[in-house]
Design a protein around this motif. Structure first.
Motif, PDB file in Angstrom:
ATOM      1  N   GLN A 186       0.815  -1.201   0.171  1.00 14.77           N
ATOM      2  CA  GLN A 186      -0.085   0.050  -0.046  1.00 14.77           C
ATOM      3  C   GLN A 186       0.885   1.147  -0.166  1.00 14.77           C
ATOM      4  OE1 GLN A 186      -3.422   0.605  -0.865  1.00 14.77           O
ATOM      5  NE2 GLN A 186      -3.838  -0.887   0.675  1.00 14.77           N
ATOM      6  N   VAL A 187       1.900   1.122   0.775  1.00  9.92           N
ATOM      7  CA  VAL A 187       2.885   2.286   0.966  1.00  9.92           C
ATOM      8  C   VAL A 187       3.571   2.570  -0.375  1.00  9.92           C
ATOM      9  CG1 VAL A 187       5.035   3.130   1.886  1.00  9.92           C
ATOM     10  CG2 VAL A 187       3.140   2.409   3.319  1.00  9.92           C
ATOM     11  N   ILE A 188       3.884   1.541  -1.199  1.00 11.87           N
ATOM     12  CA  ILE A 188       4.685   1.796  -2.451  1.00 11.87           C
ATOM     13  C   ILE A 188       3.711   2.282  -3.560  1.00 11.87           C
ATOM     14  CG2 ILE A 188       6.020   0.585  -4.198  1.00 11.87           C
ATOM     15  CD1 ILE A 188       7.345   1.173  -1.394  1.00 11.87           C
ATOM     16  N   ALA A 189       2.433   1.656  -3.382  1.00 18.42           N
ATOM     17  CA  ALA A 189       1.456   1.994  -4.085  1.00 18.42           C
ATOM     18  C   ALA A 189       0.943   3.530  -4.267  1.00 18.42           C
ATOM     19  CB  ALA A 189       0.103   1.148  -4.142  1.00 18.42           C
ATOM     20  N   ARG A 190       1.165   3.984  -2.940  1.00 16.13           N
ATOM     21  CA  ARG A 190       0.652   5.243  -2.779  1.00 16.13           C
ATOM     22  C   ARG A 190       1.818   6.258  -3.543  1.00 16.13           C
ATOM     23  NH1 ARG A 190      -0.196   5.163   2.971  1.00 16.13           N
ATOM     24  NH2 ARG A 190      -1.710   3.374   2.999  1.00 16.13           N
ATOM     25  N   LEU A 191       3.256   5.696  -3.268  1.00 14.42           N
ATOM     26  CA  LEU A 191       4.128   6.415  -3.787  1.00 14.42           C
ATOM     27  C   LEU A 191       4.281   6.287  -5.530  1.00 14.42           C
ATOM     28  CD1 LEU A 191       7.227   7.635  -3.796  1.00 14.42           C
ATOM     29  CD2 LEU A 191       7.984   5.239  -3.884  1.00 14.42           C
ATOM     30  N   LEU A 192       4.043   5.255  -6.012  1.00 17.93           N
ATOM     31  CA  LEU A 192       4.130   5.107  -7.581  1.00 17.93           C
ATOM     32  C   LEU A 192       2.911   5.745  -8.131  1.00 17.93           C
ATOM     33  CD1 LEU A 192       5.863   1.565  -7.582  1.00 17.93           C
ATOM     34  CD2 LEU A 192       6.916   3.912  -7.725  1.00 17.93           C
ATOM     35  N   GLU A 193       1.849   5.856  -7.681  1.00 16.21           N
ATOM     36  CA  GLU A 193       0.314   6.503  -8.280  1.00 16.21           C
ATOM     37  C   GLU A 193       0.752   7.966  -8.494  1.00 16.21           C
ATOM     38  OE1 GLU A 193      -2.682   5.699  -5.763  1.00 16.21           O
ATOM     39  OE2 GLU A 193      -2.178   7.454  -4.417  1.00 16.21           O
ATOM     40  N   GLN A 194       1.799   8.551  -7.729  1.00 18.50           N
ATOM     41  CA  GLN A 194       2.257   9.855  -8.199  1.00 18.50           C
ATOM     42  C   GLN A 194       3.501   9.860  -9.340  1.00 18.50           C
ATOM     43  OE1 GLN A 194       3.141  12.246  -4.416  1.00 18.50           O
ATOM     44  NE2 GLN A 194       2.639  10.257  -3.494  1.00 18.50           N
ATOM     45  N   CYS A 195       4.102   8.780  -9.698  1.00 16.98           N
ATOM     46  CA  CYS A 195       5.106   8.800 -10.351  1.00 16.98           C
ATOM     47  C   CYS A 195       5.008   8.222 -12.108  1.00 16.98           C
ATOM     48  CB  CYS A 195       6.086   7.838  -9.720  1.00 16.98           C
ATOM     49  SG  CYS A 195       6.656   8.325  -8.002  1.00 16.98           S
ATOM     50  N   GLN A 196       5.784   8.575 -12.931  1.00 21.54           N
ATOM     51  CA  GLN A 196       5.804   8.195 -14.190  1.00 21.54           C
ATOM     52  C   GLN A 196       6.678   7.052 -14.611  1.00 21.54           C
ATOM     53  OE1 GLN A 196       6.984  11.681 -15.508  1.00 21.54           O
ATOM     54  NE2 GLN A 196       4.943  12.677 -15.943  1.00 21.54           N
ATOM     55  N   LYS A 197       7.894   7.140 -13.682  1.00 24.50           N
ATOM     56  CA  LYS A 197       8.866   6.051 -13.735  1.00 24.50           C
ATOM     57  C   LYS A 197       9.307   5.973 -12.149  1.00 24.50           C
ATOM     58  CE  LYS A 197      10.464   7.726 -18.262  1.00 24.50           C
ATOM     59  NZ  LYS A 197      10.375   6.501 -18.870  1.00 24.50           N
ATOM     60  N   VAL A 198       9.988   4.407 -12.044  1.00 19.96           N
ATOM     61  CA  VAL A 198      10.742   4.206 -10.856  1.00 19.96           C
ATOM     62  C   VAL A 198      12.093   3.377 -11.318  1.00 19.96           C
ATOM     63  CG1 VAL A 198       9.523   1.998 -11.005  1.00 19.96           C
ATOM     64  CG2 VAL A 198      10.262   2.680  -8.820  1.00 19.96           C
ATOM     65  N   VAL A 199      13.021   4.056 -10.317  1.00 20.17           N
ATOM     66  CA  VAL A 199      14.179   3.548 -10.274  1.00 20.17           C
ATOM     67  C   VAL A 199      14.491   2.324  -9.443  1.00 20.17           C
ATOM     68  CG1 VAL A 199      16.604   3.970 -10.034  1.00 20.17           C
ATOM     69  CG2 VAL A 199      14.985   5.711 -10.749  1.00 20.17           C
ATOM     70  N   VAL A 200      14.945   1.143  -9.883  1.00 17.90           N
ATOM     71  CA  VAL A 200      15.081   0.010  -9.202  1.00 17.90           C
ATOM     72  C   VAL A 200      16.521  -0.117  -8.775  1.00 17.90           C
ATOM     73  CG1 VAL A 200      15.082  -2.444  -8.870  1.00 17.90           C
ATOM     74  CG2 VAL A 200      12.987  -1.306 -10.023  1.00 17.90           C
TER      75      VAL A 200
END
Lengths: 225, 227
Positions: A78-92
């Motif tokens: 849930q915490v990561i979803a709340r972050l990524l819904e604001q993002c276009q890209k993600v760095v792993v």
């Protein structure tokens, strides 16, 4: 994707290490501790082999606790979803200082030199943290140049992001894991390694200040920021 | 002479000096005998082993514990003292049985499955040895069945479990459950510790005690031993 083992100068200052081993505020450690930390700080470079790897992927969709990243990478939190819904890209990313330092820590502990082992272990923790900061700063600067915002780092094993998701994260790195491997319980070997994600979104977004700890009730959580 | 040697041992534990080459917290004592030399001298002088341990090493460590609690000492200062006690106990080890000194009890310690951190566990082990307990250290990443088997074989009075990760601390509950399933729960007291652990968590998984730091872990075990 960028993976490198190029030499990186990990500069540590003594205050950082002293804080890690428990000295805080204005207290002055005894000369004995200062000289031990000084001695190890002078020589720890010979024990570290900094390496890191990261990949930037598109965030395709987010629904409930599921974040779907390009090429079938799925994060469940849930915490990561709340972050990524604001993002276009993600760095792993994954970073490590290698295993020589921890071998030395183990040897010191076996020899009963717990103080020395603890000081060297703290230097290793500070060094890998510094390496992760280096990667984070590089990404922030590169994103800033394109008028994009970045989030802070998030790692499996914290908040509601299960440590088992390390496997997904390592899979997302396309096999280039900077020579870090996972144990059956998803801990990283070498131990002095950090893995995680950083979100990338539109410039000046709330992404930069996203901090789930502010609303979390676990006041004594060791990962609280 | 006897009292003087014992008080020097105690003082050098407080200073955290293993040998004469070590610096202490105070300046100007390098070159004076440390705990190792003093313990050897005390044995050679015929001082009772029990007095060396109780009046020298343990009493010194009690002072260190109080200073640690009062925040006069920090972790490295405590560790230097623990090392000094460990070195002293190593020298005394062969003399313990001959002197008829009985261990206060046996403790099995382990970092639970999935967790590789063991410095905290090692510190507690040294403090427990210094306090007169026999410690069997199973290491780190120890699976539940190995702990159960060790309890069955070694018949300890205590089990000490450590975890540094929120993701592995739940394995402590599995160990307690498995001890119960194997009919061993009422034969041992289980004490837990580690950064993410709390007294509430200890209670929730049915542990007998929780040590917030090394000294508190020893104090909890002492109080359970005398209960």
């Amino acid at each position: 994707m960028l993976a490198t083992r190029n030499p990186i100068d990990i500069g540590l200052n003594i205050q950082q290490v002293l804080k890690t081993i428990g000295y805080h505020g204005n207290c002055t450690p005894p000369a004995r501790t200062m000289s031990l930390v000084d001695e190890y700080l002078e020589n720890f470079h010979n024990l570290v082999e900094p390496a890191y790897s990261y990949v930037i992927r598109d965030v395709e969709w987010v629904q409930g606790p599921i974040s779907f990243i390009r090429d079938a990478v799925i994060f469940k939190s849930q915490v990561i979803a709340r972050l990524l819904e604001q993002c276009q890209k993600v760095v792993v990313f994954a970073v490590t200082i290698g295993n020589h330092l921890e071998e030395m820590v183990n040897q010191l502990a076996e020899d009963g030199l717990i103080l020395q082992a603890t000081v060297l272990d703290a230097i290793g923790s500070s060094a890998v943290e510094k390496l992760a900061e280096f990667v984070e700063t590089s990404i922030r600067e590169a994103s800033g140049a394109q008028d994009l915002s970045t989030s802070r780092r998030f790692s499996p094993g914290y908040c509601d992001w299960n440590i088992g998701q390390q496997r997904m994260l390592f899979w997302a790195l396309n096999g280039d894991t900077a020579d870090i491997r996972l144990t059956r319980t998803c801990l990283m070997i070498p131990q002095k390694s950090i893995s995680g994600i950083i979100g990338i979104g539109p410039g000046n977004s709330a992404l930069e200040s996203y901090n789930p700890c502010r609303t979390c009730k676990k006041r004594h959580c060791p990962g609280r920021r | 002479m006897t009292e003087d040697l014992i008080s020097q041992i105690m003082e050098n534990v407080i200073q955290g000096r293993v040998t004469r080459d070590d610096e202490g917290l105070d300046e100007g004592i390098v070159g004076q005998p440390g705990v190792s030399e003093l313990v050897q001298e005390a044995i050679a002088s015929g001082i009772k082993i029990e007095d060396i341990i109780n009046q020298g090493l343990t009493k010194g460590m009690e002072v260190v514990g109080k200073k640690f609690e009062a925040k006069e000492y920090f972790i490295p200062d405590m560790l230097a003292s623990a090392e000094a006690v460990g070195a002293g106990m190593e020298i005394l080890e062969p003399h313990l049985t001959k002197s008829g000194i009985k261990s206060k009890g046996k403790i099995i310690v382990a970092t639970v499955k999935g967790d590789l951190h063991d410095i905290g566990k090692n510190i507690v082990s040294i403090l427990l040895r210094g306090a007169g307990y026999t410690v069997k250290d199973l290491g780190n990443d120890v699976d539940t069945q190995t702990i159960v088997a060790a309890v069955r074989e070694e018949k300890p009075q205590f089990v000490g479990l450590s975890a540094l990760l929120t993701s592995t601390m739940t394995n402590m509950g599995d160990v307690i459950q498995a001890l119960g399933d194997n009919g061993l729960r009422d034969k041992v007291k289980v004490v837990i510790g580690g950064a993410p652990v709390s007294a509430e968590f200890a209670q929730s998984i049915g542990a007998d005690g929780y040590g917030a730091d090394g000294f508190k872990a020893v104090a909890v075990i002492e109080s359970l031993a005398s209960a």
